[in-house]
Scaffold this active site. Sequence first.
Site, PDB file in Angstrom:
ATOM      1  N   LYS A 112       0.821  -1.219   0.000  1.00  0.00           N
ATOM      2  CA  LYS A 112       0.000   0.000   0.000  1.00  0.00           C
ATOM      3  C   LYS A 112       0.853   1.267   0.000  1.00  0.00           C
ATOM      4  O   LYS A 112       0.390   2.328  -0.407  1.00  0.00           O
ATOM      5  CB  LYS A 112      -0.973  -0.031   1.166  1.00  0.00           C
ATOM      6  CG  LYS A 112      -2.037  -1.106   0.971  1.00  0.00           C
ATOM      7  CD  LYS A 112      -3.116  -1.086   2.022  1.00  0.00           C
ATOM      8  CE  LYS A 112      -4.284  -1.982   1.648  1.00  0.00           C
ATOM      9  NZ  LYS A 112      -3.967  -3.435   1.722  1.00  0.00           N
TER      10      LYS A 112
HETATM   11  C1  LIG Z   1      -4.605  -4.504   1.114  1.00  0.00           C
HETATM   12  C2  LIG Z   1      -3.888  -5.791   1.056  1.00  0.00           C
HETATM   13  C3  LIG Z   1      -4.264  -6.820   0.154  1.00  0.00           C
HETATM   14  C4  LIG Z   1      -5.464  -6.710  -0.758  1.00  0.00           C
HETATM   15  O1  LIG Z   1      -5.314  -5.771  -1.780  1.00  0.00           O
HETATM   16  P1  LIG Z   1      -6.606  -5.265  -2.630  1.00  0.00           P
HETATM   17  O2  LIG Z   1      -6.096  -4.193  -3.503  1.00  0.00           O
HETATM   18  O3  LIG Z   1      -7.593  -4.761  -1.589  1.00  0.00           O
HETATM   19  O4  LIG Z   1      -7.145  -6.425  -3.365  1.00  0.00           O
HETATM   20  C5  LIG Z   1      -3.475  -7.970   0.114  1.00  0.00           C
HETATM   21  N1  LIG Z   1      -2.416  -8.134   0.937  1.00  0.00           N
HETATM   22  C6  LIG Z   1      -2.040  -7.180   1.817  1.00  0.00           C
HETATM   23  C7  LIG Z   1      -0.878  -7.428   2.694  1.00  0.00           C
HETATM   24  C8  LIG Z   1      -2.756  -5.982   1.914  1.00  0.00           C
HETATM   25  O5  LIG Z   1      -2.377  -5.047   2.803  1.00  0.00           O
END
Ligand SMILES: *Cc1c(COP(=O)(O)O)cnc(C)c1O
Length: 468
Positions: A112
């Site tokens: 993220k």
């Molecule tokens: C947010 C997140 C996901 C999922 O990603 P999306 O874009 O919501 O599908 C997967 N793994 C981790 C570690 C995350 O923080």
Amino acid sequence: MRYISTRGQAPALNFEDVLLAGLASDGGLYVPENLPRFTQEEIASWAGLPYHELAFNVMRPFVAGSIADADFKAILKDTYGVFAHNAVAPLRQLDANEWVMELFHGPTLAFKDFALQLLGRLLDHFLTKRGERAVILGATSGDTGSAAIEGCRRCESVDIFILHPHNRVSEVQRRQMTTILGDNIHNIAIEGNFDDCQEMVKASFADQGFLKGNRLVAVNSINWARIMAQIVYYFHAALQLGGPQRSMAFSVPTGNFGDIFAGYLARNMGLPISQLVVATNRNDILHRFMSGNRYDKDTLHPSLSPSMDIMVSSNFERLLFDLHGRNGALVKELMDNFKQTGKLTVEDERWTEARRLFDSLAVDDAATCATIADVYRDCGELLDPHTAIGVRAARECRRSMATPMITLGTAHPVKFPEAVRKAQVEEPHLPPHLADLFERAERCSVLPNSLTDIQQFVAAHGNRGKPL
Ligand SMILES: *Cc1c(COP(=O)(O)O)cnc(C)c1O
């Protein structure tokens, strides 16, 4: 570049306004009116560029008309300069023609950061230019909150308030939020659960009177700029492994469908991608759609991969929009119906169209831990539970051994020690830049589960700690 809503009724906006808007006024999500397309020669010419320069080439058409090239370049250099690995998104080989792309070398150890580090800087750029300030309000059960706070910590024009359920996030996750100190950073622990936090955020967006005219911005996964930033690393991976002259397959640990949707866009922009694997945990609404054309809401099952514990997948609407020939009225009907019944199916030929590219698998906790153990034994790579789900799905759904398969490594294993402990392999360690996390001072306010208390708190602190 102009952006239109998936429900066809909100006005088209430019990039700057989409960034500040979040959700469209008709309840839909913004998508580019026309997707840029690159030729093979153009993509090939980017081989060997540093990550931030590749990012500039890939994202430039999306921000065209809103930000000057020189400013955007400087922002990208600064954004990806904070990552702790020089390659920014390094690839690690697991097996013959199989890789993990490590997307966890940013400040909060999860993918993220790729989007939220950029989002914070872009917000600050546009708000400063307008001479405005904004309040960011968000709820988190873990990863998003710390990434958003890290992304905004140096923003002059932004105050950020993140709600988390008191005593219900892991200590690493809490400390990653509460140890970032600044008079524009406000962590609030709510005496309630994650849904309570999310409800209060929603209610505050619906009725903004308490803000006294100040602007409220959302940083959740439906924000277009987050998707945009995630497109870049698909190009980056392909260019490392012989693309665009050969095609690639990706497996993506998926919750809200943001990260994998970015891969779908990369393909539509001209990058040869032959397969995208939707990897989910027991919360498998997307797997039920991909495997049987049933997008039906279920209850929430807490898992060892909590960042993918979702009941509905908020960015899936963006794929539905394309599957329905970009007909906003059709999408609105489907989504209105889904809201009432909790069920959604699409016509056979639209589903078949999706299945040409997408495969899927749901992986339970036991198989997640078994995969962590297998991969550690076979090549020494310690996976976090989300990434392990991606690897498991990659292996079970793979269409061609000749096509490189790349799983997106979405988090560092130290963030989710419970799963790693259950897999009975090595104990994960904090990387050097976070080694003293458990000694750092924390700042956080504990508030009751009450909307008026939260809104009063925001009003009293929303201007760099002073009243709005
Ligand atoms: C947010 C997140 C996901 C999922 O990603 P999306 O874009 O919501 O599908 C997967 N793994 C981790 C570690 C995350 O923080």
